[in-house]
Design a protein around this motif. Structure first.
Motif, short mmCIF file in Angstrom:
data_model
loop_
_atom_site.label_atom_id
_atom_site.label_comp_id
_atom_site.label_asym_id
_atom_site.label_seq_id
_atom_site.Cartn_x
_atom_site.Cartn_y
_atom_site.Cartn_z
N ALA A 10 -26.71 66.17 47.30
CA ALA A 10 -27.66 66.68 48.28
C ALA A 10 -29.10 66.36 47.85
O ALA A 10 -29.93 65.96 48.67
N ALA A 11 -29.40 66.55 46.58
CA ALA A 11 -30.75 66.33 46.09
C ALA A 11 -31.15 64.86 46.13
O ALA A 11 -32.32 64.52 46.31
N LEU A 12 -30.16 63.97 45.97
CA LEU A 12 -30.44 62.53 45.92
C LEU A 12 -30.22 61.83 47.26
O LEU A 12 -30.41 60.62 47.37
N GLY A 13 -29.78 62.56 48.27
CA GLY A 13 -29.43 61.93 49.53
C GLY A 13 -28.28 60.97 49.38
O GLY A 13 -28.23 59.90 50.01
N ALA A 14 -27.31 61.33 48.54
CA ALA A 14 -26.23 60.42 48.16
C ALA A 14 -24.91 60.83 48.79
O ALA A 14 -24.76 61.94 49.30
N SER A 15 -23.94 59.93 48.74
CA SER A 15 -22.57 60.28 49.07
C SER A 15 -21.92 60.91 47.83
O SER A 15 -22.44 60.79 46.72
N CYS A 16 -20.79 61.57 48.01
CA CYS A 16 -20.16 62.30 46.91
C CYS A 16 -18.67 62.05 46.89
O CYS A 16 -17.99 62.21 47.92
N GLU A 17 -18.16 61.67 45.73
CA GLU A 17 -16.73 61.50 45.53
C GLU A 17 -16.28 62.39 44.38
O GLU A 17 -16.88 62.38 43.30
N ILE A 18 -15.24 63.19 44.62
CA ILE A 18 -14.69 64.09 43.62
C ILE A 18 -13.36 63.52 43.15
O ILE A 18 -12.40 63.46 43.91
N TYR A 19 -13.31 63.09 41.90
CA TYR A 19 -12.10 62.48 41.34
C TYR A 19 -11.37 63.49 40.46
O TYR A 19 -11.97 64.19 39.65
N SER A 20 -10.04 63.52 40.63
CA SER A 20 -9.20 64.40 39.80
C SER A 20 -7.86 63.71 39.61
O SER A 20 -7.72 62.51 39.83
N ASP A 21 -6.85 64.48 39.20
CA ASP A 21 -5.53 63.89 38.98
C ASP A 21 -4.63 64.04 40.20
O ASP A 21 -3.42 63.81 40.12
N VAL A 22 -5.18 64.44 41.35
CA VAL A 22 -4.41 64.52 42.60
C VAL A 22 -5.02 63.58 43.62
O VAL A 22 -6.20 63.22 43.54
N LEU A 23 -4.22 63.20 44.62
CA LEU A 23 -4.63 62.19 45.59
C LEU A 23 -5.57 62.73 46.66
O LEU A 23 -6.17 61.96 47.40
N GLY A 24 -5.68 64.04 46.78
CA GLY A 24 -6.53 64.63 47.81
C GLY A 24 -6.11 66.06 48.09
O GLY A 24 -5.55 66.74 47.21
#
Length: 411
Positions: A171-185
């Motif tokens: 939000a602060a950078l006007g960026a997109s966000c991807e959350i990576y973990s050990d599950v597909l979604g």
């Protein structure tokens, strides 16, 4: 909440959970993902959790030293895990021929309130992050932590706080966000319990808020709140797969699924209070004391009898000690009450944005659980969620039965 530059979707914030950086090989794999994104010409910021079970190990160590660790010192201890992981990922990036720099939460400009172990982000002034991006560097920001100007102390954001770090930075950078973990979604249920659970392509902010509150561990509740409030689309996906994950964003289309998912948790503790004076202010005194301890209260039920009342409410296992302190303080003003703790409960919930316009979901849920001979201890509802507290041992069976009853499996 933040001091933002002009929005630029050429910047991406990538969050990696503890399982994604659990050992040196996985750290190098994360570094390769960051370098791949940078090679596409994207400005890259990564937030990283502590390696594997590091945070749990530090918590256990703290409790071996002190049964009730001092919150400030606990934050000093726990914040080290993310710093270690960030530095290691930055080293791996350097070895791949790219420039990287790691920052603590305070160095990245993440300012919080002064509440230790459960701080909330007040603002982000990412001056050093932007300067590093302008130099072409990949930026690593230690997740889960910030800095309070009120006390000049390091603070931590609570379990799952690296998600909040990532979304707030986006939000602060006007960026997109991807959350990576050990599950597909995000799935229609936990695939470990329901093998035919189906991955959801899209989930609304509203639904994801309810799922997170009801036990879904894919995204931290407060991270979803920030995403909704700041309109940051979030892509939840796997570190170990290039397969698309689940987009969490604003609702689209005219019709939404009646039930999108069955969620659950197995760490609920129910406090049963008896002999609560039946007079104005008694409940207020109890929950004001609980609020002072920053306890997350979930389901609440009150029954009023002759001159006294019974009051029940549930809290996460992590908040039990704080709840005990709160109730001891409340009795100083309302007088002595009987308190029982029921610690063998779990929670199951149905979540779906279409519930608000389709009656009968709760009745069908209760009938399904009755047919499984599962007793309901407490029930709570919202326009798009129905939640039941049930015996913990029955949670997996309840999840499977509800998933089948509402035909949520893969076709």
């Amino acid at each position: 909440m933040s001091t933002a530059p002009e929005p630029s979707r050429e910047t991406i914030v990538m969050k990696f959970g503890g399982s994604s950086v659990a050992d040196p090989d996985k750290i190098r794999h994360v570094a390769e993902r960051l370098v791949e994104a940078r090679g596409r010409g994207v400005r890259v910021v990564a937030t990283v959790s502590a390696m594997g079970d590091t945070t749990d190990g530090l918590l256990e160590l703290a409790r071996q030293v002190s049964p009730d660790p001092h919150p400030r010192e606990l934050d000093m201890l726990l914040s080290t895990g993310e710093r270690i992981a960030c530095a290691l990922v930055a080293m791996a990036v350097h070895d791949l021929g790219y420039e990287a720099v790691s920052f603590t939460g305070s160095q990245a400009g993440i300012m919080t309130d002064p509440v230790h172990t459960k701080a909330k982000i007040r603002e982000i002034t990412p001056v050093r992050v932007i300067e590093a991006l302008d130099r072409g560097q990949i930026v690593l920001v230690a997740g889960f932590q910030g800095f309070s100007r009120d006390t000049m102390d390091v603070t931590t954001l609570g379990r799952g706080g690296t998600d909040a770090t990532a979304v707030a930075l986006a939000a602060a950078l006007g960026a997109s966000c991807e959350i990576y973990s050990d599950v597909l979604g995000v799935f229609t249920a936990d695939p470990r319990i329901v093998p035919d659970a189906r991955k959801l392509e899209r989930v609304s902010y509203e639904e994801m808020l309810e799922m997170s509150a009801a036990g879904a561990k894919v995204l931290m509740l407060r991270a979803v709140e920030i995403a909704r409030n700041q309109d940051v689309p979030v892509h939840a996906r796997s570190t170990f797969s290039d397969e698309p994950g689940t987009w969490v964003q604003g609702a689209e289309g005219l019709e939404q699924a009646i039930v999108s998912a069955v969620t659950h948790s197995e760490d609920e503790v129910l406090f049963d209070l008896r002999g609560v004076p039946d007079r104005p202010g008694s409940a207020a005194a109890i929950f004001e004391a609980v609020a002072v301890e920053h306890v997350n209260v979930d389901t609440i039920l009150q029954n009023v009898g002759h001159e006294s009342a019974e009051l029940s409410f549930s809290v996460p296992q992590d908040d039990v000690h704080a709840t005990r302190r709160a109730l001891a303080r409340a009795q100083e003003s309302i007088g002595p009450i009987e308190i029982d703790e029921v610690s063998d409960l779990g929670k199951v919930a149905l979540v779906g944005a279409g519930m608000r316009s389709h009656p009968g979901v709760a009745a069908r849920m209760f009938r399904t659980l009755a047919d499984e001979e599962i007793n309901l201890r407490l029930i709570s509802t919202s326009p798009i969620k129905v939640t039941c507290l049930i015996p913990r041992v029955d949670v997996p069976r309840a999840v499977r039965a509800l998933h089948e009853a509402f035909s949520l499996g893969a076709e």
